[in-house]
Design a protein around this motif. Sequence first.
Motif, PDB file in Angstrom:
ATOM      1  N   LEU A  79       3.796  10.322  -4.804  1.00 31.27           N
ATOM      2  CA  LEU A  79       3.930   9.416  -3.657  1.00 31.27           C
ATOM      3  C   LEU A  79       4.695  10.074  -2.519  1.00 31.27           C
ATOM      4  O   LEU A  79       5.660  10.803  -2.738  1.00 31.27           O
ATOM      5  CB  LEU A  79       4.635   8.136  -4.097  1.00 31.27           C
ATOM      6  CG  LEU A  79       3.889   7.326  -5.165  1.00 31.27           C
ATOM      7  CD1 LEU A  79       4.746   6.165  -5.648  1.00 31.27           C
ATOM      8  CD2 LEU A  79       2.558   6.823  -4.629  1.00 31.27           C
ATOM      9  N   ASP A  80       4.259   9.785  -1.300  1.00 32.69           N
ATOM     10  CA  ASP A  80       4.896  10.373  -0.120  1.00 32.69           C
ATOM     11  C   ASP A  80       6.368   9.960  -0.012  1.00 32.69           C
ATOM     12  O   ASP A  80       7.228  10.772   0.311  1.00 32.69           O
ATOM     13  CB  ASP A  80       4.187   9.898   1.154  1.00 32.69           C
ATOM     14  CG  ASP A  80       2.761  10.426   1.230  1.00 32.69           C
ATOM     15  OD1 ASP A  80       2.418  11.334   0.444  1.00 32.69           O
ATOM     16  OD2 ASP A  80       1.991   9.922   2.062  1.00 32.69           O
ATOM     17  N   THR A  95      -8.087  -1.587  -2.664  1.00 29.66           N
ATOM     18  CA  THR A  95      -8.108  -1.313  -1.216  1.00 29.66           C
ATOM     19  C   THR A  95      -9.537  -1.271  -0.674  1.00 29.66           C
ATOM     20  O   THR A  95      -9.745  -1.053   0.507  1.00 29.66           O
ATOM     21  CB  THR A  95      -7.423   0.037  -0.897  1.00 29.66           C
ATOM     22  OG1 THR A  95      -8.171   1.092  -1.531  1.00 29.66           O
ATOM     23  CG2 THR A  95      -5.990   0.073  -1.402  1.00 29.66           C
ATOM     24  N   ILE A 116       0.849  -1.198   0.000  1.00 26.29           N
ATOM     25  CA  ILE A 116       0.000   0.000   0.000  1.00 26.29           C
ATOM     26  C   ILE A 116       0.885   1.247   0.000  1.00 26.29           C
ATOM     27  O   ILE A 116       1.762   1.398   0.843  1.00 26.29           O
ATOM     28  CB  ILE A 116      -0.923   0.033   1.236  1.00 26.29           C
ATOM     29  CG1 ILE A 116      -1.802  -1.229   1.293  1.00 26.29           C
ATOM     30  CG2 ILE A 116      -1.792   1.284   1.230  1.00 26.29           C
ATOM     31  CD1 ILE A 116      -2.820  -1.353   0.180  1.00 26.29           C
ATOM     32  N   SER A 170       0.967   5.562  -0.205  1.00 26.07           N
ATOM     33  CA  SER A 170       0.144   6.754   0.020  1.00 26.07           C
ATOM     34  C   SER A 170       0.710   7.929  -0.761  1.00 26.07           C
ATOM     35  O   SER A 170       1.909   7.996  -1.014  1.00 26.07           O
ATOM     36  CB  SER A 170       0.121   7.104   1.506  1.00 26.07           C
ATOM     37  OG  SER A 170      -0.472   6.053   2.222  1.00 26.07           O
ATOM     38  N   ARG A 228      -5.747  13.134  -0.664  1.00 28.13           N
ATOM     39  CA  ARG A 228      -4.832  12.098  -0.174  1.00 28.13           C
ATOM     40  C   ARG A 228      -5.415  10.730  -0.510  1.00 28.13           C
ATOM     41  O   ARG A 228      -6.601  10.502  -0.272  1.00 28.13           O
ATOM     42  CB  ARG A 228      -4.682  12.207   1.350  1.00 28.13           C
ATOM     43  CG  ARG A 228      -4.215  13.549   1.846  1.00 28.13           C
ATOM     44  CD  ARG A 228      -2.712  13.665   1.853  1.00 28.13           C
ATOM     45  NE  ARG A 228      -2.114  12.527   2.545  1.00 28.13           N
ATOM     46  CZ  ARG A 228      -0.959  11.966   2.173  1.00 28.13           C
ATOM     47  NH1 ARG A 228      -0.286  12.438   1.157  1.00 28.13           N
ATOM     48  NH2 ARG A 228      -0.472  10.948   2.837  1.00 28.13           N
ATOM     49  N   VAL A 229      -4.607   9.844  -1.050  1.00 28.10           N
ATOM     50  CA  VAL A 229      -5.079   8.492  -1.342  1.00 28.10           C
ATOM     51  C   VAL A 229      -4.067   7.451  -0.873  1.00 28.10           C
ATOM     52  O   VAL A 229      -2.868   7.730  -0.789  1.00 28.10           O
ATOM     53  CB  VAL A 229      -5.345   8.263  -2.856  1.00 28.10           C
ATOM     54  CG1 VAL A 229      -6.548   9.064  -3.336  1.00 28.10           C
ATOM     55  CG2 VAL A 229      -4.116   8.590  -3.704  1.00 28.10           C
ATOM     56  N   SER A 230      -4.595   6.266  -0.550  1.00 30.50           N
ATOM     57  CA  SER A 230      -3.754   5.097  -0.329  1.00 30.50           C
ATOM     58  C   SER A 230      -4.173   4.067  -1.361  1.00 30.50           C
ATOM     59  O   SER A 230      -5.368   3.777  -1.492  1.00 30.50           O
ATOM     60  CB  SER A 230      -3.953   4.525   1.069  1.00 30.50           C
ATOM     61  OG  SER A 230      -3.446   5.426   2.022  1.00 30.50           O
ATOM     62  N   LEU A 250      -6.696   1.798  -6.752  1.00 29.51           N
ATOM     63  CA  LEU A 250      -7.459   2.337  -5.628  1.00 29.51           C
ATOM     64  C   LEU A 250      -8.550   1.338  -5.227  1.00 29.51           C
ATOM     65  O   LEU A 250      -8.817   1.128  -4.059  1.00 29.51           O
ATOM     66  CB  LEU A 250      -8.080   3.676  -6.034  1.00 29.51           C
ATOM     67  CG  LEU A 250      -8.628   4.562  -4.926  1.00 29.51           C
ATOM     68  CD1 LEU A 250      -7.583   4.872  -3.876  1.00 29.51           C
ATOM     69  CD2 LEU A 250      -9.196   5.847  -5.518  1.00 29.51           C
ATOM     70  N   THR A 252      -0.602  11.960  -2.902  1.00 31.77           N
ATOM     71  CA  THR A 252      -1.566  13.021  -3.176  1.00 31.77           C
ATOM     72  C   THR A 252      -1.864  13.054  -4.668  1.00 31.77           C
ATOM     73  O   THR A 252      -0.939  12.998  -5.487  1.00 31.77           O
ATOM     74  CB  THR A 252      -0.977  14.386  -2.751  1.00 31.77           C
ATOM     75  OG1 THR A 252      -0.583  14.290  -1.381  1.00 31.77           O
ATOM     76  CG2 THR A 252      -1.992  15.498  -2.902  1.00 31.77           C
TER      77      THR A 252
END
Length: 190
Positions: A40-41, A99, A23, A25, A77-79, A96, A27
Amino acid sequence: MMGGSSENPELWAFLESLHYGEILSGTVTAIERFGVFVALDDGPDHPVFPGVGFITIPELSWRHLEAVEGVVRVGQRVSAEFLQFDTWNLEARLSLRATQPDPFQAFADRTTVGQKLHGRVTKLVPFGAFVRVTDGIEGLVHLRELASTPVESPSDAVQAGDEVAVVVTEIDRERRRLSLSRRQGSSDHR
């Protein structure tokens, strides 16, 4: 072509380190016709695109989408689950919908073959009619199952928008397909 590992060693190394099902995370940075870019973070920036993560339209939702905007917006924000390293574009292909619970499987859990359902005809195709039996779930009533007597074309039996009684004849979990019959459901003259 972006050139492989030599030009973007940091990005290449990051993408190589990802595992299927992981997974990630980030934006949402851009929404295009063909999908959604995600910054991606944890990853480096992309040399060309607005994000290293990319979600194709079918991977956004279990539903058939008319518009992407209903699902995500820029800045959100998405995971998402990592599917594969796209080595051509140097992207992390994400999902998406992976999940989220699949509504078809939930429907299959509570539905049995032979069960009567009520639904609404959503569209006619040469080989039958699609009927929405619950939110997000449609099944096919094959031409031969549309009426108690044979019909030449689906429009001889039903029109889009009609409310119909149907019986479940097959639930295919793997292909996420639902088969329905109106012939078996029509004993009550609806």
